[in-house]
Scaffold this active site. Structure first.
Site, PDB file in Angstrom:
ATOM      1  N   LYS A 166       0.825  -1.226   0.000  1.00  0.00           N
ATOM      2  CA  LYS A 166       0.000   0.000   0.000  1.00  0.00           C
ATOM      3  C   LYS A 166       0.854   1.269   0.000  1.00  0.00           C
ATOM      4  CE  LYS A 166      -2.542  -0.406   3.657  1.00  0.00           C
ATOM      5  NZ  LYS A 166      -2.046  -1.690   4.188  1.00  0.00           N
TER       6      LYS A 166
ATOM      7  N   ARG B  47      -9.904   1.653   8.488  1.00  0.00           N
ATOM      8  CA  ARG B  47      -9.490   0.304   8.832  1.00  0.00           C
ATOM      9  C   ARG B  47     -10.570  -0.422   9.631  1.00  0.00           C
ATOM     10  NH1 ARG B  47      -3.807   0.951   8.578  1.00  0.00           N
ATOM     11  NH2 ARG B  47      -2.512  -0.784   9.163  1.00  0.00           N
TER      12      ARG B  47
ATOM     13  N   ARG C 162      10.974  -7.169   5.414  1.00  0.00           N
ATOM     14  CA  ARG C 162      10.872  -5.739   5.141  1.00  0.00           C
ATOM     15  C   ARG C 162      11.762  -4.910   6.083  1.00  0.00           C
ATOM     16  NH1 ARG C 162       5.062  -2.765   4.946  1.00  0.00           N
ATOM     17  NH2 ARG C 162       4.984  -3.062   7.199  1.00  0.00           N
TER      18      ARG C 162
ATOM     19  N   ARG D 146      10.957  -2.520  11.332  1.00  0.00           N
ATOM     20  CA  ARG D 146       9.942  -1.859  12.154  1.00  0.00           C
ATOM     21  C   ARG D 146       9.605  -2.752  13.334  1.00  0.00           C
ATOM     22  NH1 ARG D 146       4.993  -0.027   8.399  1.00  0.00           N
ATOM     23  NH2 ARG D 146       3.813  -1.015  10.062  1.00  0.00           N
TER      24      ARG D 146
ATOM     25  N   ARG E  45      -1.086  -8.706  13.486  1.00  0.00           N
ATOM     26  CA  ARG E  45      -1.612  -7.653  12.603  1.00  0.00           C
ATOM     27  C   ARG E  45      -2.461  -8.237  11.483  1.00  0.00           C
ATOM     28  NH1 ARG E  45       3.629  -5.272  10.961  1.00  0.00           N
ATOM     29  NH2 ARG E  45       2.522  -4.003   9.441  1.00  0.00           N
TER      30      ARG E  45
HETATM   31  P1  ADP Z   1       0.579  -1.809   7.881  1.00  0.00           P
HETATM   32  O1  ADP Z   1      -0.415  -1.509   6.813  1.00  0.00           O
HETATM   33  O2  ADP Z   1       1.889  -2.273   7.333  1.00  0.00           O
HETATM   34  O3  ADP Z   1       0.063  -2.665   8.983  1.00  0.00           O
HETATM   35  P2  ADP Z   1       0.515   0.977   8.772  1.00  0.00           P
HETATM   36  O4  ADP Z   1       1.748   1.773   8.598  1.00  0.00           O
HETATM   37  O5  ADP Z   1      -0.631   1.294   7.902  1.00  0.00           O
HETATM   38  O6  ADP Z   1       1.001  -0.501   8.645  1.00  0.00           O
HETATM   39  O7  ADP Z   1       0.011   1.072  10.293  1.00  0.00           O
HETATM   40  C1  ADP Z   1       0.863   0.786  11.376  1.00  0.00           C
HETATM   41  C2  ADP Z   1       0.063   0.826  12.670  1.00  0.00           C
HETATM   42  O8  ADP Z   1      -0.506   2.134  12.857  1.00  0.00           O
HETATM   43  C3  ADP Z   1      -1.139  -0.124  12.728  1.00  0.00           C
HETATM   44  O9  ADP Z   1      -0.762  -1.422  13.100  1.00  0.00           O
HETATM   45  C4  ADP Z   1      -2.014   0.586  13.774  1.00  0.00           C
HETATM   46  O10 ADP Z   1      -1.550   0.375  15.077  1.00  0.00           O
HETATM   47  C5  ADP Z   1      -1.807   2.051  13.444  1.00  0.00           C
HETATM   48  N1  ADP Z   1      -2.818   2.528  12.457  1.00  0.00           N
HETATM   49  C6  ADP Z   1      -2.584   2.964  11.190  1.00  0.00           C
HETATM   50  N2  ADP Z   1      -3.733   3.314  10.578  1.00  0.00           N
HETATM   51  C7  ADP Z   1      -4.729   3.096  11.475  1.00  0.00           C
HETATM   52  C8  ADP Z   1      -6.143   3.249  11.453  1.00  0.00           C
HETATM   53  N3  ADP Z   1      -6.789   3.692  10.353  1.00  0.00           N
HETATM   54  N4  ADP Z   1      -6.854   2.922  12.565  1.00  0.00           N
HETATM   55  C9  ADP Z   1      -6.229   2.469  13.656  1.00  0.00           C
HETATM   56  N5  ADP Z   1      -4.905   2.289  13.743  1.00  0.00           N
HETATM   57  C10 ADP Z   1      -4.148   2.593  12.675  1.00  0.00           C
END
Ligand code: ADP
Length: 201
Positions: free
Chosen positions: A13, A88, A127, A138, A149
């Site tokens: 993404k 999400r 990654r 990370r 996750r």
């Molecule tokens: P990935 O898609 O690789 O899991 P992201 O960078 O999108 O990682 O998100 C990392 C973390 O940030 C998530 O695991 C969550 O804890 C938080 N996060 C990101 N976007 C949201 C969202 N829309 N609602 C709740 N938590 C979020």
């Protein structure tokens, strides 16, 4: 254009969001990036979000929704945006719909990047990201957290696929292949009208 990019962790993404947003001439808004910036900047928002992020859990909707609402109100996003990592949950999607409707807008399209779970685990465990000139993993890409996750994605985020399909907004994109191939499929889907799926090839 107002676009949401949906897909599990590891689907690509972030990469696709940057490229597609560039092509559309709109800002890519990544909630994960905003949260991470706040964690490293040790802001109040970052302190609130960190525990959830480290555990691989979602940050509570009320924190996330308020943050996105503020970001989308900034001048560069008023004409369009590409959202990466938001919504999400169904509740976040409903609140996004409401805040856009208040402004007389709606989403133009939702792109779902589709990758099978074995491939996701492979990608996430390998990654690395660049921090202060060094390649690091990370914290939430550690194997146990990755599995969690993916489970959170299946339970809380995957239902958005049906939610947006019912609104005629969803295009599923095969996200296996070269970055450029996946971009081409996404751009193709954005070009199609009336909620039609893009033609094959
Ligand atoms: P990935 O898609 O690789 O899991 P992201 O960078 O999108 O990682 O998100 C990392 C973390 O940030 C998530 O695991 C969550 O804890 C938080 N996060 C990101 N976007 C949201 C969202 N829309 N609602 C709740 N938590 C979020």
């Amino acid at each position: 254009m107002r676009v949401v990019l949906l897909g599990p962790p590891g689907a690509g993404k972030g990469t696709q969001a940057q490229i597609i947003a560039g092509k559309l001439g709109v800002p890519a808004v990544s909630t994960g990036d905003i949260f991470r910036a706040n964690v490293s900047g040790q802001t109040e928002l970052g302190q609130k979000a960190k525990t959830y992020m480290d555990a691989g859990d979602l940050v509570p909707d009320e924190i996330t929704v308020a943050m996105v609402r503020d970001r989308l109100a900034e001048s560069d996003a008023t004409g369009g945006f590409l959202l990466d990592g938001f919504p999400r949950t169904i509740a976040q999607a409903e609140q996004l719909r409401e805040s856009l409707a208040d402004l007389g807008h709606g989403l133009d399209r939702v792109l779902e990047l589709v990758v099978d779970e074995d491939e996701l685990v492979r990608r996430l465990s390998g990654r690395r990201m660049l921090v202060d000139g060094q390649m690091v993993q990370r914290d939430d890409d550690k194997p146990e957290t990755v599995r969690h996750r993916l489970q959170v994605y299946r339970e809380q985020t995957a239902p958005l696929s049906g939610f947006y399909e019912a609104e005629g907004l969803l295009s599923r994109i095969d996200a296996i292949g070269e970055v450029e191939e996946v971009t081409a499929r996404a751009v193709d889907a954005l070009g199609s009208v009336d909620g039609d799926e893009p033609s094959a090839g």
